[in-house]
Design a protein around this motif. Structure first.
Motif, PDB file in Angstrom:
ATOM      1  N   THR A   1       1.969  14.496   1.925  1.00  0.00           N
ATOM      2  CA  THR A   1       0.978  14.349   0.826  1.00  0.00           C
ATOM      3  C   THR A   1      -0.153  15.703   1.410  1.00  0.00           C
ATOM      4  OG1 THR A   1       1.337  12.030   0.541  1.00  0.00           O
ATOM      5  CG2 THR A   1      -0.748  13.141  -0.304  1.00  0.00           C
TER       6      THR A   1
ATOM      7  N   SER B   1      -5.010   7.518   0.987  1.00  0.00           N
ATOM      8  CA  SER B   1      -5.768   6.509   1.610  1.00  0.00           C
ATOM      9  C   SER B   1      -4.653   5.236   1.562  1.00  0.00           C
ATOM     10  CB  SER B   1      -6.768   5.988   0.628  1.00  0.00           C
ATOM     11  OG  SER B   1      -7.439   4.758   1.076  1.00  0.00           O
ATOM     12  N   ASP B   2      -3.775   5.083   0.633  1.00  0.00           N
ATOM     13  CA  ASP B   2      -2.787   4.110   0.650  1.00  0.00           C
ATOM     14  C   ASP B   2      -1.672   4.246   1.812  1.00  0.00           C
ATOM     15  OD1 ASP B   2      -3.796   2.548  -1.374  1.00  0.00           O
ATOM     16  OD2 ASP B   2      -2.770   3.527  -2.852  1.00  0.00           O
ATOM     17  N   PHE B   3      -1.432   5.601   1.875  1.00  0.00           N
ATOM     18  CA  PHE B   3      -0.548   5.851   3.058  1.00  0.00           C
ATOM     19  C   PHE B   3      -1.028   5.635   4.308  1.00  0.00           C
ATOM     20  CE2 PHE B   3       1.687   8.881  -0.159  1.00  0.00           C
ATOM     21  CZ  PHE B   3       2.637   8.008  -0.414  1.00  0.00           C
TER      22      PHE B   3
ATOM     23  N   ARG C   1       2.155   1.625  -3.687  1.00  0.00           N
ATOM     24  CA  ARG C   1       1.331   2.223  -4.512  1.00  0.00           C
ATOM     25  C   ARG C   1       1.056   3.510  -4.155  1.00  0.00           C
ATOM     26  NH1 ARG C   1      -4.597  -0.655  -5.128  1.00  0.00           N
ATOM     27  NH2 ARG C   1      -5.027   0.610  -3.201  1.00  0.00           N
ATOM     28  N   GLY C   2       0.850   4.024  -2.967  1.00  0.00           N
ATOM     29  CA  GLY C   2       0.678   5.523  -2.696  1.00  0.00           C
ATOM     30  C   GLY C   2       1.844   6.272  -3.093  1.00  0.00           C
TER      31      GLY C   2
ATOM     32  N   TYR D   1       1.240   6.867  -6.785  1.00  0.00           N
ATOM     33  CA  TYR D   1      -0.018   7.923  -7.057  1.00  0.00           C
ATOM     34  C   TYR D   1       0.622   9.092  -6.464  1.00  0.00           C
ATOM     35  CZ  TYR D   1      -3.392   4.552  -8.513  1.00  0.00           C
ATOM     36  OH  TYR D   1      -4.084   3.789  -9.242  1.00  0.00           O
TER      37      TYR D   1
ATOM     38  N   TRP E   1      -4.633  12.225  -5.568  1.00  0.00           N
ATOM     39  CA  TRP E   1      -4.262  12.838  -4.130  1.00  0.00           C
ATOM     40  C   TRP E   1      -4.706  12.033  -3.118  1.00  0.00           C
ATOM     41  CZ3 TRP E   1       0.607  14.698  -3.892  1.00  0.00           C
ATOM     42  CH2 TRP E   1       0.981  15.574  -4.705  1.00  0.00           C
TER      43      TRP E   1
ATOM     44  N   SER F   1       0.843  -1.170  -0.112  1.00  0.00           N
ATOM     45  CA  SER F   1      -0.079  -0.110   0.106  1.00  0.00           C
ATOM     46  C   SER F   1       0.934   1.300   0.000  1.00  0.00           C
ATOM     47  CB  SER F   1      -1.065  -0.114   1.224  1.00  0.00           C
ATOM     48  OG  SER F   1      -1.778  -1.098   1.276  1.00  0.00           O
TER      49      SER F   1
ATOM     50  N   LEU G   1       2.600  10.531   4.380  1.00  0.00           N
ATOM     51  CA  LEU G   1       1.330  10.804   4.594  1.00  0.00           C
ATOM     52  C   LEU G   1       1.210  12.471   4.965  1.00  0.00           C
ATOM     53  CD1 LEU G   1      -1.936  10.563   5.250  1.00  0.00           C
ATOM     54  CD2 LEU G   1      -1.288   9.749   7.343  1.00  0.00           C
TER      55      LEU G   1
ATOM     56  N   GLN H   1      -6.382   9.130  -3.354  1.00  0.00           N
ATOM     57  CA  GLN H   1      -5.770   7.823  -3.404  1.00  0.00           C
ATOM     58  C   GLN H   1      -4.374   7.554  -2.598  1.00  0.00           C
ATOM     59  OE1 GLN H   1      -7.743   4.983  -4.382  1.00  0.00           O
ATOM     60  NE2 GLN H   1      -5.832   3.933  -3.300  1.00  0.00           N
ATOM     61  N   ALA H   2      -3.613   8.563  -2.920  1.00  0.00           N
ATOM     62  CA  ALA H   2      -2.251   8.294  -2.184  1.00  0.00           C
ATOM     63  C   ALA H   2      -2.517   8.429  -0.562  1.00  0.00           C
ATOM     64  CB  ALA H   2      -1.292   9.576  -2.674  1.00  0.00           C
TER      65      ALA H   2
END
Length: 542
Positions: free
Chosen positions: A222, A189-191, A145-146, A149, A184, A142, A219, A186-187
């Motif tokens: 971002t 959320s993944d973080f 992937r973050g 993104y 942003w 995750s 996080l 989505q990033a």
């Protein structure tokens, strides 16, 4: 990440196409090939798959932090000067003459990493293994992937959001772009998933694999980039206290030497090891790919085994010398300047012994070797200091610590042993200071700024208001992260396109007059537009 990094190239070729293949019409499985049907049977398979998710970002040549396309693209701001006669795609990018057809895009590699993460998420539950370890691996994927993104949002703005393997998506490889704000989200959320599942520390054998601290740092970053300052301050503040033990190393130079890797300032770094892979540094994702660090070959001065493609920008020198250290200090200028640049100390101050590098080459020798290229750039004129013309070359990210001839050549494996520090604690402090300043927390901002300034050897300073604090945050980011690929993205979040253009003009940046609002972003590559029937070019590039 010394255990996993050895697997990067080997595992990558095995799993490159997983998740994008449809069933063969005979529906047969070749038992000699580890395809999806028979691969996900043990924890070692999951660990090998994880290595492939890291791979696109750290490939030594063409990865996002590789020395060729990614590195040159991300350093397109005013702190670096690219010399005439190098790669055409670089010249187009740094002069803001690029188009959707300009080469050197990392767009596809970023999606390669995302797809591999999605393949991992699809298959991890098939693997019989400890539940806590599985949760940790899901968090690690995750994070990655973050990260991809994050880089898509920062570089391209609007971009497709893919959450399942390409082969399982009803739309296949045809996917329209989502608005930048959604990318942003989505990033973030993944973080957050990564933050909840990653360990605070790693055993030595897993050095370089991301941790909870790295997830919180990204996080927080971002959230700063998306101007959610209150939440950003809370997240970043957590890294200033236990259980986290990050701190600034006393000697700034230790962030760029091969014998001080993985130090207390390192929140996340890409671990390279020249013992693995072939002696061909151009190798890509294949079992014998080189595992070395090659940026010195691009950044180093002439006569050091390097190609000598870049020098410091004009304005970064001006801004480094704008504030001298207090009277009685052991050097005249900001301590970071002595790590950022090669220069002849006796030209501008007394009391220091002039340096010698790369087999005891003096600065005069380095400069004379480099003059053939420098002289082809008549606009490259550094500020005078005490009436003497400025002369500076890039030192950061070279192998300055190896005093042997040709130490910057990537064709010698012994020169490829450094790591790349992706996220340093210094960035945590400056992001925290920025969030605090935006939130009106003057004390918090001043405290984090003081730690940065103290390490640089600068005098104590106070600020009357948040605006003054932010000016100092901007200034310290410029100096702290020279040539680390931060500057362009920092300017984007602080200034409008018109303001950014004026800064480039004032700073005598190459191609400043060509800068337009569309250059806030990189265009989606022409090849993607031609093959994806649903994607649209960024609105500013249409």
């Amino acid at each position: 990440m010394k255990i996993s990094i050895k697997k990067y190239a080997m595992a990558a070729t095995v799993l490159l196409l997983m998740g994008s293949c449809s069933k063969d019409f005979l529906d047969r499985v070749n038992p000699n090939k580890p395809v999806e049907n028979i691969f996900w049977t043990k924890e070692a398979d999951a660990q090998a798959a994880m290595a492939t998710i890291y791979s696109p970002i750290r490939k030594q040549m063409d990865g996002y932090y590789g020395g060729y396309s990614g590195w040159q693209t991300m350093n397109r701001a005013d702190d670096v000067w690219f010399l005439i006669g190098e790669e055409p795609f670089t010249w187009e990018l740094i002069n803001f003459l690029n188009s959707a057809g300009t080469a050197g895009s990392n767009f596809g590699d970023l999606y390669k990493g995302i797809n591999r993460a999605n393949v991992f998420f699809k298959n991890i539950d098939k693997v019989p293994m400890d539940g806590n370890k599985k949760k940790e691996l899901i968090a690690e994927a995750s994070f990655l992937r973050g990260m991809y993104y994050f880089l898509l949002a920062a570089n391209y703005g609007d971009a497709p959001i893919l959450l399942v393997p390409a082969g399982d998506d009803p739309e296949g490889t045809n996917k329209g772009s989502s608005p930048e704000a959604e990318v942003w989200k989505q990033a973030i959320s993944d973080f957050k998933v990564a933050k909840d599942g990653l360990p605070v520390t790693r055993p030595a054998a897993e050095a370089g694999r991301v941790t909870k601290g790295a997830a919180i740092a990204y996080l927080g970053k971002t959230l700063v980039f998306t101007k959610q300052y209150a939440e950003a301050e809370t997240e970043l503040k957590a890294l200033l206290t236990a259980p986290y033990t990050y701190d600034l190393v006393e000697n700034f130079e230790d962030n760029f030497k091969n014998n001080t890797k993985l130090n207390k300032e390192s929140v996340w770094e890409l671990v390279y090891d020249s013992k693995f892979g072939s002696d061909n540094p151009w190798g890509q994702e294949e079992p014998n790919s080189v595992m070395g660090f090659v940026i010195p070959n691009f950044a180093g001065p002439a006569g050091t085994g390097a190609w000598f493609k870049l020098t410091p920008g004009i304005s970064i020198v001006r801004d480094f010398i704008s504030e001298e250290r207090p009277a009685g200090s052991d050097s005249r200028f900001d301590k970071r300047m002595y790590t950022s640049f090669f220069w002849k100390y006796s030209d501008y101050e007394t009391g220091l012994t002039d340096g010698a590098w790369f087999g005891n080459l003096s600065f005069d020798k380095l400069w004379s070797e480099s003059m053939a290229k420098i002289s082809a750039n008549p606009e490259l004129v550094y500020p005078d200091i005490n009436g003497k013309q400025g002369r500076f070359l890039i030192k950061k990210y070279t192998n300055f610590f190896r005093n042997v001839s040709g130490a910057n050549s990537m064709y010698d494996a012994s020169n490829r042993d450094n790591d790349f520090r992706v996220f340093r604690f210094a960035e945590v402090l400056l992001l925290h200071a920025e969030a605090c300043a935006k939130n009106g927390n003057m004390a918090g901002a001043a405290s984090s700024l003081k730690r940065i300034r103290d390490r640089a050897g600068l005098a104590n300073k106070t600020w009357a208001n948040a605006d003054e604090l932010m000016k100092e945050v901007i200034h310290q980011n410029e100096l702290e992260f020279f040539f680390e690929g931060h500057r362009f993205f920092d300017l984007k979040r602080w200034y409008s396109p018109a303001e950014m253009k004026q800064i480039f003009v004032n700073n005598k940046k190459q191609g400043a007059k060509n800068f337009q609002p569309k250059h806030y972003y990189l265009p989606i590559p022409e090849g993607e537009i031609n093959t994806n029937t649903k994607i649209q070019q960024h609105p500013l590039w249409r």
